[in-house]
Design a protein around this motif. Sequence first.
Motif, mmCIF file in Angstrom:
data_model
loop_
_atom_site.group_PDB
_atom_site.id
_atom_site.type_symbol
_atom_site.label_atom_id
_atom_site.label_comp_id
_atom_site.label_asym_id
_atom_site.label_seq_id
_atom_site.Cartn_x
_atom_site.Cartn_y
_atom_site.Cartn_z
ATOM 1 N N GLU A 21 4.981 -13.306 0.049
ATOM 2 C CA GLU A 21 3.608 -12.815 0.129
ATOM 3 C C GLU A 21 2.696 -13.682 -0.734
ATOM 4 O O GLU A 21 3.049 -14.047 -1.851
ATOM 5 N N TRP A 23 -0.361 -14.208 -3.069
ATOM 6 C CA TRP A 23 -1.169 -13.413 -3.999
ATOM 7 C C TRP A 23 -2.280 -14.293 -4.556
ATOM 8 O O TRP A 23 -2.032 -15.372 -5.086
ATOM 9 N N SER A 24 -3.497 -13.784 -4.458
ATOM 10 C CA SER A 24 -4.632 -14.466 -5.080
ATOM 11 C C SER A 24 -4.712 -14.069 -6.553
ATOM 12 O O SER A 24 -4.034 -13.133 -7.002
ATOM 13 N N LYS A 27 -5.882 -10.499 -6.817
ATOM 14 C CA LYS A 27 -4.845 -9.510 -6.521
ATOM 15 C C LYS A 27 -3.878 -9.366 -7.693
ATOM 16 O O LYS A 27 -3.455 -8.244 -8.022
ATOM 17 N N CYS A 28 -3.522 -10.476 -8.312
ATOM 18 C CA CYS A 28 -2.629 -10.412 -9.479
ATOM 19 C C CYS A 28 -3.252 -9.591 -10.605
ATOM 20 O O CYS A 28 -2.587 -8.754 -11.226
ATOM 21 N N TYR A 31 -3.377 -5.865 -9.651
ATOM 22 C CA TYR A 31 -2.044 -5.263 -9.700
ATOM 23 C C TYR A 31 -1.632 -4.999 -11.150
ATOM 24 O O TYR A 31 -1.067 -3.935 -11.461
ATOM 25 N N TYR A 142 -1.373 -17.773 -14.051
ATOM 26 C CA TYR A 142 -1.701 -18.190 -12.681
ATOM 27 C C TYR A 142 -2.066 -19.678 -12.644
ATOM 28 O O TYR A 142 -1.570 -20.439 -11.806
ATOM 29 N N ILE A 223 6.832 -13.690 -4.627
ATOM 30 C CA ILE A 223 5.427 -13.908 -4.320
ATOM 31 C C ILE A 223 5.114 -15.393 -4.436
ATOM 32 O O ILE A 223 5.851 -16.141 -5.089
ATOM 33 N N VAL A 225 1.704 -17.758 -5.333
ATOM 34 C CA VAL A 225 0.299 -17.719 -5.718
ATOM 35 C C VAL A 225 -0.516 -18.575 -4.756
ATOM 36 O O VAL A 225 -0.037 -19.597 -4.247
#
Length: 478
Positions: A21, A23-24, A27-28, A31, A142, A223, A225
């Motif tokens: 998946e 993940w931007s 979104k990280c 979450y 990130y 995930i 990134v």
Amino acid sequence: MQLKRLLAAIILLPAASFGQEIWSLEKCIQYAKDNNIQIKQSELQIDMNDRLRTQAAARFLPTVNAQGSNTYNYGRTIDPFTNTFANNKVRSTQLFLSGNLNLFSGFQNWNQLAQSHYEYLASIKDTEQRSNDVSLSIATAYLQILFGKELVKNAENQLEISRLQRDRISKLVVAGSLAESNQFDIDAQYARDELALVNAENSLNLYYLQLYQYLQLDINTEIEVQTPDNLNVDGALLSANADDVYHAAVGIMPEVKAQELRMQSAEKALNVAMGAIVPRLALSGSYGSGYSGNNVVPLGTPTTVYTPIPFYDAQGNAQPATVYSQQQIYTEGFAPKKFNDQLKDNLNKSISVTLTVPIFNGLTTNTSIKRARVNSMNARLQYEAVRNTLQQTVQRSYNDALSAYKQFLASEKLVSAQKESFKYADIKYQQNLINLVEYTDAKIKLTNAENDLVRSKYDYVFKTKVLDFYQGKGLSLK
């Protein structure tokens, strides 16, 4: 070497695999905010302070209590309801309802309510601060992953260059144009580039592991990134100076507001302590009744009995006159009065107003006031310290961002120069004008320059995002 890379990818978190998946950064961060344990604990503290605020508000309400007791007395005692002596076992029951209302206590209740309200608001800001800390940690991890991806890409490019050179030299060695030692040299260089790729992949996997830990994700959840299409690296990102950033930050950063609220809370705590030296006025009342086993009623028909009593004169001589005492005797004796009847007959109501004037209490109040005053002064100093720390952090972040941008510009120029240098070195090497050592030296310089460019780019991006964050712009790579 391929086997080593495969084992490293299996042992550590995979950087990318089919079906992962995407993940931007947003979104990280979201979450983490929804699942972070420290944030949840901070939210529980908000709920706790809200309960304390409700309790402070309830101090304005009267206190009402009901009480009952059932007692057996043995031996000589005065019955509280018949007011007579009793020598036998007597049962007595007391039931009453009492209430108390604080009319005035130096505005302590008002100040306690205000203090609890400030603490409640401060706990909200504490939660916001923890959320900010988590957001910055997520953004750091990130961007490290994006940095690691580019290092892997650079390592792959260098490995591909070495592969092409190895294939070319192998053909020349087979053709007899070059000595076999050249094959050994290029194989060693290829192995070094393979190792550099493995190290870059391992670093990337560790960056992913760090992100997983910040997100508190299960290690089996895979995930990937999201890599931004065009990461903006522009000096215009530093349009605001350090003072502008600080003045924006001091008005929105929750740690500043939280300490300001605690400073106001400490001032209210001082007012609460000073309220203890003021006279207090309270209203109280009670409503009760009771039962006594010694309270009896006659049963049956009364009979009058006259009993003669001897009469003596002042000298102690018996006189012929007869005095009789009259007494009524009931045929069926006596029985305790009914419980319900006694409750009606023994009703008691009271209301009172009490004025309490503090005179001396062992310096307890005086000490409490001094302690509260010290706490208030300390809270004010802490507020100034938080503002100073924020100002220093902003100034340092701005200088770091400016320095990172200068390093990025310098790295761009260096990469451009090293690319040209390596291009000519590659041509010369293919024409046997330079040896492998000189070729490798040019290649290493290009690799280091490209890695430094990547490092300075993400360093600059992160520091500008931090400055944006202090200005309330949020964390985003868009």
